[in-house]
Design an enzyme around this catalytic site. Sequence first.
Site, PDB file in Angstrom:
ATOM      1  N   ASP A  34       2.750   6.576   0.750  1.00  0.00           N
ATOM      2  CA  ASP A  34       1.371   6.401   1.226  1.00  0.00           C
ATOM      3  C   ASP A  34       0.604   5.455   0.313  1.00  0.00           C
ATOM      4  O   ASP A  34       0.879   5.388  -0.884  1.00  0.00           O
ATOM      5  CB  ASP A  34       0.686   7.776   1.290  1.00  0.00           C
ATOM      6  CG  ASP A  34      -0.556   7.744   2.168  1.00  0.00           C
ATOM      7  OD1 ASP A  34      -0.700   6.805   2.977  1.00  0.00           O
ATOM      8  OD2 ASP A  34      -1.390   8.646   2.030  1.00  0.00           O
ATOM      9  N   GLY A  35      -0.355   4.756   0.902  1.00  0.00           N
ATOM     10  CA  GLY A  35      -1.246   3.903   0.125  1.00  0.00           C
ATOM     11  C   GLY A  35      -1.062   2.403   0.340  1.00  0.00           C
ATOM     12  O   GLY A  35      -1.710   1.607  -0.340  1.00  0.00           O
ATOM     13  N   ARG A  91      -4.506   0.813   1.470  1.00  0.00           N
ATOM     14  CA  ARG A  91      -5.512   0.739   0.394  1.00  0.00           C
ATOM     15  C   ARG A  91      -5.115  -0.285  -0.654  1.00  0.00           C
ATOM     16  O   ARG A  91      -5.946  -0.984  -1.220  1.00  0.00           O
ATOM     17  CB  ARG A  91      -5.691   2.126  -0.249  1.00  0.00           C
ATOM     18  CG  ARG A  91      -6.630   3.025   0.554  1.00  0.00           C
ATOM     19  CD  ARG A  91      -6.503   4.455   0.139  1.00  0.00           C
ATOM     20  NE  ARG A  91      -5.283   5.049   0.660  1.00  0.00           N
ATOM     21  CZ  ARG A  91      -4.775   6.199   0.243  1.00  0.00           C
ATOM     22  NH1 ARG A  91      -5.376   6.861  -0.713  1.00  0.00           N
ATOM     23  NH2 ARG A  91      -3.677   6.673   0.785  1.00  0.00           N
ATOM     24  N   TRP A  92      -3.828  -0.387  -0.916  1.00  0.00           N
ATOM     25  CA  TRP A  92      -3.330  -1.369  -1.888  1.00  0.00           C
ATOM     26  C   TRP A  92      -3.731  -2.774  -1.433  1.00  0.00           C
ATOM     27  O   TRP A  92      -4.229  -3.579  -2.226  1.00  0.00           O
ATOM     28  CB  TRP A  92      -1.805  -1.251  -1.989  1.00  0.00           C
ATOM     29  CG  TRP A  92      -1.154  -2.177  -2.948  1.00  0.00           C
ATOM     30  CD1 TRP A  92      -0.903  -1.948  -4.263  1.00  0.00           C
ATOM     31  CD2 TRP A  92      -0.645  -3.497  -2.668  1.00  0.00           C
ATOM     32  NE1 TRP A  92      -0.277  -3.042  -4.824  1.00  0.00           N
ATOM     33  CE2 TRP A  92      -0.105  -3.994  -3.869  1.00  0.00           C
ATOM     34  CE3 TRP A  92      -0.598  -4.293  -1.517  1.00  0.00           C
ATOM     35  CZ2 TRP A  92       0.481  -5.265  -3.955  1.00  0.00           C
ATOM     36  CZ3 TRP A  92      -0.018  -5.542  -1.607  1.00  0.00           C
ATOM     37  CH2 TRP A  92       0.510  -6.017  -2.818  1.00  0.00           C
ATOM     38  N   HIS A 145       2.044  -3.179   3.877  1.00  0.00           N
ATOM     39  CA  HIS A 145       3.290  -2.670   4.463  1.00  0.00           C
ATOM     40  C   HIS A 145       4.458  -3.574   4.082  1.00  0.00           C
ATOM     41  O   HIS A 145       5.566  -3.103   3.824  1.00  0.00           O
ATOM     42  CB  HIS A 145       3.168  -2.572   5.985  1.00  0.00           C
ATOM     43  CG  HIS A 145       2.112  -1.601   6.432  1.00  0.00           C
ATOM     44  ND1 HIS A 145       2.019  -0.327   5.915  1.00  0.00           N
ATOM     45  CD2 HIS A 145       1.096  -1.704   7.320  1.00  0.00           C
ATOM     46  CE1 HIS A 145       0.994   0.307   6.483  1.00  0.00           C
ATOM     47  NE2 HIS A 145       0.415  -0.518   7.331  1.00  0.00           N
ATOM     48  N   SER A 173       4.749   8.020  11.416  1.00  0.00           N
ATOM     49  CA  SER A 173       4.602   9.379  11.940  1.00  0.00           C
ATOM     50  C   SER A 173       4.246   9.346  13.423  1.00  0.00           C
ATOM     51  O   SER A 173       3.832   8.312  13.963  1.00  0.00           O
ATOM     52  CB  SER A 173       3.513  10.126  11.159  1.00  0.00           C
ATOM     53  OG  SER A 173       2.231   9.666  11.546  1.00  0.00           O
ATOM     54  N   THR A 174       4.389  10.517  14.066  1.00  0.00           N
ATOM     55  CA  THR A 174       3.990  10.607  15.483  1.00  0.00           C
ATOM     56  C   THR A 174       2.486  10.352  15.639  1.00  0.00           C
ATOM     57  O   THR A 174       2.025  10.036  16.729  1.00  0.00           O
ATOM     58  CB  THR A 174       4.334  12.007  16.062  1.00  0.00           C
ATOM     59  OG1 THR A 174       3.908  13.017  15.126  1.00  0.00           O
ATOM     60  CG2 THR A 174       5.821  12.170  16.287  1.00  0.00           C
ATOM     61  N   LEU A 205      25.982   7.117   0.536  1.00  0.00           N
ATOM     62  CA  LEU A 205      24.582   7.481   0.243  1.00  0.00           C
ATOM     63  C   LEU A 205      23.809   7.611   1.550  1.00  0.00           C
ATOM     64  O   LEU A 205      23.749   6.660   2.332  1.00  0.00           O
ATOM     65  CB  LEU A 205      23.925   6.387  -0.623  1.00  0.00           C
ATOM     66  CG  LEU A 205      22.419   6.500  -0.839  1.00  0.00           C
ATOM     67  CD1 LEU A 205      22.093   7.588  -1.849  1.00  0.00           C
ATOM     68  CD2 LEU A 205      21.827   5.185  -1.304  1.00  0.00           C
ATOM     69  N   ARG A 240      -1.209  16.300   0.706  1.00  0.00           N
ATOM     70  CA  ARG A 240      -0.833  16.966   1.963  1.00  0.00           C
ATOM     71  C   ARG A 240       0.510  16.441   2.442  1.00  0.00           C
ATOM     72  O   ARG A 240       0.995  15.426   1.951  1.00  0.00           O
ATOM     73  CB  ARG A 240      -1.906  16.756   3.033  1.00  0.00           C
ATOM     74  CG  ARG A 240      -2.279  15.291   3.271  1.00  0.00           C
ATOM     75  CD  ARG A 240      -3.357  15.151   4.368  1.00  0.00           C
ATOM     76  NE  ARG A 240      -3.781  13.765   4.489  1.00  0.00           N
ATOM     77  CZ  ARG A 240      -4.936  13.284   4.025  1.00  0.00           C
ATOM     78  NH1 ARG A 240      -5.788  14.064   3.408  1.00  0.00           N
ATOM     79  NH2 ARG A 240      -5.234  12.000   4.177  1.00  0.00           N
ATOM     80  N   SER A 270       1.101  15.852   5.857  1.00  0.00           N
ATOM     81  CA  SER A 270       0.908  15.003   7.044  1.00  0.00           C
ATOM     82  C   SER A 270       2.067  15.119   8.041  1.00  0.00           C
ATOM     83  O   SER A 270       2.593  14.108   8.521  1.00  0.00           O
ATOM     84  CB  SER A 270       0.688  13.544   6.631  1.00  0.00           C
ATOM     85  OG  SER A 270      -0.431  13.411   5.801  1.00  0.00           O
ATOM     86  N   GLU A 305      10.213  21.167  -4.158  1.00  0.00           N
ATOM     87  CA  GLU A 305       9.197  20.955  -5.192  1.00  0.00           C
ATOM     88  C   GLU A 305       8.343  19.774  -4.738  1.00  0.00           C
ATOM     89  O   GLU A 305       8.875  18.754  -4.292  1.00  0.00           O
ATOM     90  CB  GLU A 305       9.861  20.632  -6.532  1.00  0.00           C
ATOM     91  CG  GLU A 305      10.710  21.757  -7.080  1.00  0.00           C
ATOM     92  CD  GLU A 305       9.903  23.021  -7.354  1.00  0.00           C
ATOM     93  OE1 GLU A 305       8.729  22.918  -7.764  1.00  0.00           O
ATOM     94  OE2 GLU A 305      10.449  24.129  -7.145  1.00  0.00           O
TER      95      GLU A 305
HETATM   96  C1  IPE Z   1       1.744   9.788   6.254  1.00  0.00           C
HETATM   97  O1  IPE Z   1       0.751   8.942   5.847  1.00  0.00           O
HETATM   98  C2  IPE Z   1       2.705   9.052   7.145  1.00  0.00           C
HETATM   99  C3  IPE Z   1       3.554   8.073   6.470  1.00  0.00           C
HETATM  100  C4  IPE Z   1       3.598   7.856   5.202  1.00  0.00           C
HETATM  101  C5  IPE Z   1       4.407   7.333   7.374  1.00  0.00           C
HETATM  102  P1  IPE Z   1      -0.624   8.811   6.634  1.00  0.00           P
HETATM  103  O2  IPE Z   1      -1.416   7.810   5.904  1.00  0.00           O
HETATM  104  O3  IPE Z   1      -0.364   8.536   8.081  1.00  0.00           O
HETATM  105  O4  IPE Z   1      -1.221  10.265   6.513  1.00  0.00           O
HETATM  106  P2  IPE Z   1      -2.737  10.768   6.583  1.00  0.00           P
HETATM  107  O5  IPE Z   1      -3.332  10.200   7.833  1.00  0.00           O
HETATM  108  O6  IPE Z   1      -3.437  10.245   5.348  1.00  0.00           O
HETATM  109  O7  IPE Z   1      -2.644  12.251   6.552  1.00  0.00           O
HETATM  110  C1  IPE Z   2       1.624   4.409   4.418  1.00  0.00           C
HETATM  111  O1  IPE Z   2       0.543   3.681   3.955  1.00  0.00           O
HETATM  112  C2  IPE Z   2       2.467   3.645   5.385  1.00  0.00           C
HETATM  113  C3  IPE Z   2       2.423   4.143   6.764  1.00  0.00           C
HETATM  114  C4  IPE Z   2       1.763   5.179   7.181  1.00  0.00           C
HETATM  115  C5  IPE Z   2       3.191   3.383   7.745  1.00  0.00           C
HETATM  116  P1  IPE Z   2      -0.833   3.718   4.732  1.00  0.00           P
HETATM  117  O2  IPE Z   2      -0.824   2.610   5.743  1.00  0.00           O
HETATM  118  O3  IPE Z   2      -1.111   5.054   5.274  1.00  0.00           O
HETATM  119  O4  IPE Z   2      -1.823   3.344   3.570  1.00  0.00           O
HETATM  120  P2  IPE Z   2      -3.281   3.953   3.360  1.00  0.00           P
HETATM  121  O5  IPE Z   2      -3.120   5.429   3.249  1.00  0.00           O
HETATM  122  O6  IPE Z   2      -4.099   3.572   4.539  1.00  0.00           O
HETATM  123  O7  IPE Z   2      -3.731   3.323   2.098  1.00  0.00           O
HETATM  124 MG    MG Z   3      -2.112   6.688   4.494  1.00  0.00          MG
END
Ligand code: IPE
Ligand code: IPE
Ligand code: MG
Length: 246
Positions: A34-35, A38-39, A51, A79-80, A144, A200, A202, A213
Amino acid sequence: MFFKKKNFAADIMSADINKVVKDTGLTHIAFIMDGNGRWATAKGLPREAGHSVGVKTFKKTVSRCRDYGIQTVTTYAFSTENWKRPENEVREIMRLLDTYIKEAEDDNEKNRIRYIFLGDKSRLDPRLQEKCSYLENLTQDNPLTLNIALNYGGRSEITQACNALIAKGNAVTEEDISAMLYTRESPDPDLIVRTGGEYRLSNFLLWQAAYAELYFTDCLWPDYDDIELRRAILEFSKRKRRFGGV
Ligand code: IPE
Ligand code: IPE
Ligand code: MG
């Protein structure tokens, strides 16, 4: 004091991670990457750029996990719920996946990774579905295991497993459900790492995470590096896993 010292970068970098992995029986790490968005935003770039760098980070992370002796890596790619995102962003994620799959095919002899896609493929572009299946078949004997959760949701996974079992008409046990999940070929994750500072799941691996863990870091996924991975593994080695016992 001891804990603080343990967190010095030099200590982390000099730790024998292969030994830690072996001694703790760490076989399966799952990543909630995640992130990315924002990055990119922080750098004044479009979210898609996050991405794109995220895919590079992912490849490096998988190869580090392999070097450290991890046998199964699972990653949350889409995710869905991620269909709620702007069309452009979804299209770009799918395009990156398409390229990733092509490169995975080309690098098969070198990487020897077994790819398994977790999720409901039917909502993906039919050509992408075919490419996923082709890669799964091509790599099925590799050592792997890399599970890529794509159009994956933990609730949808459990629901489809239940429906498959109802169709068979028998009473349902926990083992039956485990055997019907997308992850049926992998052990439950020992460690789930989430980057991006959110605490979380998610909708990720809801069933399989029962005794995993959990490790959270503020690091945004594109910045995830060796020291972060080592830190997570070292933290795992300090956890006392009881599985409900004493
Ligand atoms: C979880 O990240 C899904 C993936 C990393 C693919 P999200 O960015 O979609 O989750 P929420 O919306 O912050 O819970
Ligand atoms: C996770 O990064 C990648 C996917 C959900 C595909 P995000 O795109 O959710 O990045 P943030 O959370 O918006 O920074
Ligand atoms: Mg995210």
